[in-house]
Motif scaffolding. Sequence first.
Motif, short mmCIF file in Angstrom:
data_model
loop_
_atom_site.label_atom_id
_atom_site.label_comp_id
_atom_site.label_asym_id
_atom_site.label_seq_id
_atom_site.Cartn_x
_atom_site.Cartn_y
_atom_site.Cartn_z
N ASP A 50 0.81 -1.22 0.00
CA ASP A 50 0.00 0.00 0.00
C ASP A 50 0.85 1.28 0.00
O ASP A 50 0.32 2.36 0.10
N PHE A 52 3.07 4.35 -1.45
CA PHE A 52 3.27 5.15 -2.66
C PHE A 52 4.27 6.22 -2.29
O PHE A 52 4.08 6.93 -1.30
N ASN A 82 6.05 2.98 -7.31
CA ASN A 82 4.71 2.42 -7.18
C ASN A 82 4.73 1.29 -6.16
O ASN A 82 5.77 0.69 -5.89
N TYR A 104 -1.24 4.04 -0.88
CA TYR A 104 -1.89 3.98 -2.19
C TYR A 104 -3.41 4.08 -2.01
O TYR A 104 -4.09 4.78 -2.75
#
Length: 161
Positions: A50, A52, A82, A104
């Motif tokens: 999760d 970013f 990412n 994310y």
Amino acid sequence: MRSIARARMLKVTDKDKLKLKLDFLNFERVFLILNSFNTGCEIEADLEVDDFRLVIAPHEATQFLWQGKSHTASLNNGVVVNPGFKIKNIRHSRSKTLVINTSYSTLIKHLEELTGEPLRSPINFSTNIDLTKGHGAHFQKIIKDLSFDVSYDKGLLHDPG
């Protein structure tokens, strides 16, 4: 507080001088992290599914490797990591990186709130962001101002340990 990353040292230039300085600000759902090593090193990190991250190296460029490709973060180029990748970071002595870290899922939720629509497919971001043109240049100015402020006011960011 959640962890920043699971990481391990692969190589250290001078083990006797190894020191990590980690300063951060927590803006609710976004962390601003400034880290520096006083000796060269190679780090391997497993980023959370999760995570970013946008990484900028305000002084000296730093290299990231993942999926067989090399990406260079500098003051003129931001690197977007990412979620879900194992990365290698090659750092020079006294190198610093500024990391903007969020989840994310938080990012997706914010996009859905802005558009008023649920996301239909996953979003992948471009790996490199040119910080010399357009919106990137405006963002670079903010980073330069922040770097100056942090250099001038040592209490702006704080060391959690």
